[in-house]
Scaffold this active site. Structure first.
Site, PDB file in Angstrom:
ATOM      1  N   ASP A 159      -9.784   0.591  -5.226  1.00 52.57           N
ATOM      2  CA  ASP A 159     -10.574   1.751  -5.644  1.00 52.57           C
ATOM      3  C   ASP A 159     -11.134   1.466  -7.042  1.00 52.57           C
ATOM      4  O   ASP A 159     -10.373   1.114  -7.942  1.00 52.57           O
ATOM      5  CB  ASP A 159      -9.689   3.003  -5.674  1.00 52.57           C
ATOM      6  CG  ASP A 159      -9.138   3.320  -4.290  1.00 52.57           C
ATOM      7  OD1 ASP A 159      -9.842   3.019  -3.298  1.00 52.57           O
ATOM      8  OD2 ASP A 159      -8.005   3.828  -4.188  1.00 52.57           O
TER       9      ASP A 159
ATOM     10  N   THR B  74     -11.717  -7.774   5.410  1.00 53.42           N
ATOM     11  CA  THR B  74     -10.869  -6.588   5.525  1.00 53.42           C
ATOM     12  C   THR B  74     -11.702  -5.463   6.156  1.00 53.42           C
ATOM     13  O   THR B  74     -12.922  -5.570   6.289  1.00 53.42           O
ATOM     14  CB  THR B  74     -10.363  -6.108   4.152  1.00 53.42           C
ATOM     15  OG1 THR B  74     -11.475  -5.605   3.417  1.00 53.42           O
ATOM     16  CG2 THR B  74      -9.667  -7.219   3.386  1.00 53.42           C
TER      17      THR B  74
ATOM     18  N   LYS C  31     -14.405   7.100 -12.940  1.00 55.58           N
ATOM     19  CA  LYS C  31     -14.396   8.001 -14.110  1.00 55.58           C
ATOM     20  C   LYS C  31     -13.645   7.363 -15.272  1.00 55.58           C
ATOM     21  O   LYS C  31     -12.581   6.757 -15.069  1.00 55.58           O
ATOM     22  CB  LYS C  31     -13.722   9.328 -13.743  1.00 55.58           C
ATOM     23  CG  LYS C  31     -14.530  10.111 -12.748  1.00 55.58           C
ATOM     24  CD  LYS C  31     -14.009  11.517 -12.605  1.00 55.58           C
ATOM     25  CE  LYS C  31     -14.899  12.286 -11.655  1.00 55.58           C
ATOM     26  NZ  LYS C  31     -14.163  13.182 -10.784  1.00 55.58           N
TER      27      LYS C  31
ATOM     28  N   ASP D  28       0.876  -1.186   0.000  1.00 53.76           N
ATOM     29  CA  ASP D  28       0.000   0.000   0.000  1.00 53.76           C
ATOM     30  C   ASP D  28       0.905   1.226   0.000  1.00 53.76           C
ATOM     31  O   ASP D  28       2.061   1.153   0.409  1.00 53.76           O
ATOM     32  CB  ASP D  28      -0.920   0.009   1.224  1.00 53.76           C
ATOM     33  CG  ASP D  28      -2.206   0.793   0.980  1.00 53.76           C
ATOM     34  OD1 ASP D  28      -3.284   0.165   0.867  1.00 53.76           O
ATOM     35  OD2 ASP D  28      -2.147   2.045   0.906  1.00 53.76           O
TER      36      ASP D  28
ATOM     37  N   TYR E 255     -12.491  -2.521   4.893  1.00 53.53           N
ATOM     38  CA  TYR E 255     -13.519  -2.009   3.982  1.00 53.53           C
ATOM     39  C   TYR E 255     -14.618  -3.037   3.759  1.00 53.53           C
ATOM     40  O   TYR E 255     -15.791  -2.695   3.663  1.00 53.53           O
ATOM     41  CB  TYR E 255     -12.901  -1.575   2.643  1.00 53.53           C
ATOM     42  CG  TYR E 255     -12.407  -0.147   2.703  1.00 53.53           C
ATOM     43  CD1 TYR E 255     -13.204   0.900   2.270  1.00 53.53           C
ATOM     44  CD2 TYR E 255     -11.161   0.144   3.232  1.00 53.53           C
ATOM     45  CE1 TYR E 255     -12.775   2.213   2.355  1.00 53.53           C
ATOM     46  CE2 TYR E 255     -10.714   1.454   3.325  1.00 53.53           C
ATOM     47  CZ  TYR E 255     -11.525   2.480   2.881  1.00 53.53           C
ATOM     48  OH  TYR E 255     -11.096   3.786   2.988  1.00 53.53           O
TER      49      TYR E 255
ATOM     50  N   ASP F 115     -16.589  -4.538  -3.414  1.00 57.06           N
ATOM     51  CA  ASP F 115     -17.981  -4.123  -3.173  1.00 57.06           C
ATOM     52  C   ASP F 115     -18.564  -3.554  -4.463  1.00 57.06           C
ATOM     53  O   ASP F 115     -19.770  -3.367  -4.561  1.00 57.06           O
ATOM     54  CB  ASP F 115     -18.002  -3.003  -2.123  1.00 57.06           C
ATOM     55  CG  ASP F 115     -17.117  -1.848  -2.583  1.00 57.06           C
ATOM     56  OD1 ASP F 115     -15.890  -2.064  -2.680  1.00 57.06           O
ATOM     57  OD2 ASP F 115     -17.651  -0.763  -2.896  1.00 57.06           O
TER      58      ASP F 115
END
Ligand SMILES: C[S@@+](CC[C@H](N)C(=O)[O-])C[C@H]1O[C@@H](n2cnc3c(N)ncnc32)[C@H](O)[C@@H]1O
Length: 231
Positions: free
Chosen positions: A124, A206, A128, A75, A208, A160
């Site tokens: 992520d 996790t 866009k 990360d 998230y 997700d």
């Protein structure tokens, strides 16, 4: 900067299982870490990378679950990595490490076939259009992964985002890759189709993932193998 954050950053520098290469080294395309991971772990066990590991729940949890494998969480955010790295330190886990770098430069740190499998956990989605090439399942990333994941190594994506899952399936189709497992509701009725071993580690949540589950979002999971690039 908060006092805690400074203390955590200072701690990251002394942890033996945390690597924070400079951006210049990352950009060079090669580094002394390439090909060195098995000697760092002191064994020849297969290596799993978790890209965008955040606080490292998966890397740490898998390390605790599978003593015959090695795990590296990657990360860019030191404050997040610190959480997982601290647990590794406190619990004396000897098969988990962290690498702080941008995923775009990840092949500077791993040699050919050095990595056995990859996990993309709640990446992520980069919604866009102009951010498409930043999605971690974009063809340019698959080509980056081919530099160091052994042929036939598994790539696991948990997300997700139905958008990112559908995008990933489109990329796989274009690459001629057939996914081994696809579900848009991992913990729904598809759960019973998983093997006991899959259930064991897929049940790890996790940070998230837990946040999304708490608000009723379904979890997508896709598993595929990297073949040669079609070019
Ligand atoms: C939505 S969070 C998910 C964190 C963790 N996997 C989880 O499920 O809790 C995405 C993570 O990816 C990291 N990240 C995003 N883009 C990155 C990049 N290009 N290089 C390194 N890390 C990145 C972020 O810092 C963040 O921690």
């Amino acid at each position: 900067m908060a006092k805690n954050k400074l203390a955590h950053f200072a701690e990251l520098k002394v942890f033996k299982h945390v690597f924070e290469p400079s951006i210049n080294i990352a950009k060079e395309g090669s580094s002394p870490l390439q090909g060195s991971w098995h000697s760092f772990f002191g064994n020849k066990n297969p290596i799993t990378l978790e890209l965008g590991c955040g606080k490292g729940e998966y890397t740490v949890g898998m390390g605790q679950m599978y003593s015959n494998r090695n795990f590296i969480g990657v990360d860019i955010k030191g404050a997040r990595i610190w959480r997982g790295a601290k647990t590794v330190e406190e619990e004396g886990i000897n098969n988990a490490a962290f690498l702080r770098t941008r995923i775009e430069f990840i092949s500077s740190f791993f040699g050919n076939d050095e990595v056995d499998e990859l996990w993309l956990t709640f990446s992520d989605p980069q919604l866009k259009d102009k951010r498409e090439k930043h999605r971690l399942s974009h063809p340019r990333f698959l080509d980056i992964y081919r530099n160091f994941v052994r042929p036939g190594g598994w790539i696991h994506m948990k997300t997700d985002s139905r958008f990112l899952a559908d995008y990933t399936l489109e990329v796989l189709e274009e690459e001629g890759i057939v996914a081994d497992l696809i579900t848009h509701d991992l913990y729904g009725e598809d759960w019973d189709k998983l093997s006991d071993d899959d259930k064991k580690h897929m049940g790890l949540k996790t940070f998230y993932e837990q946040k999304f589950l708490d608000i009723g979002v379904h979890i997508n999971y896709i598993r595929f193998q990297l073949y040669e690039s079609k070019q």
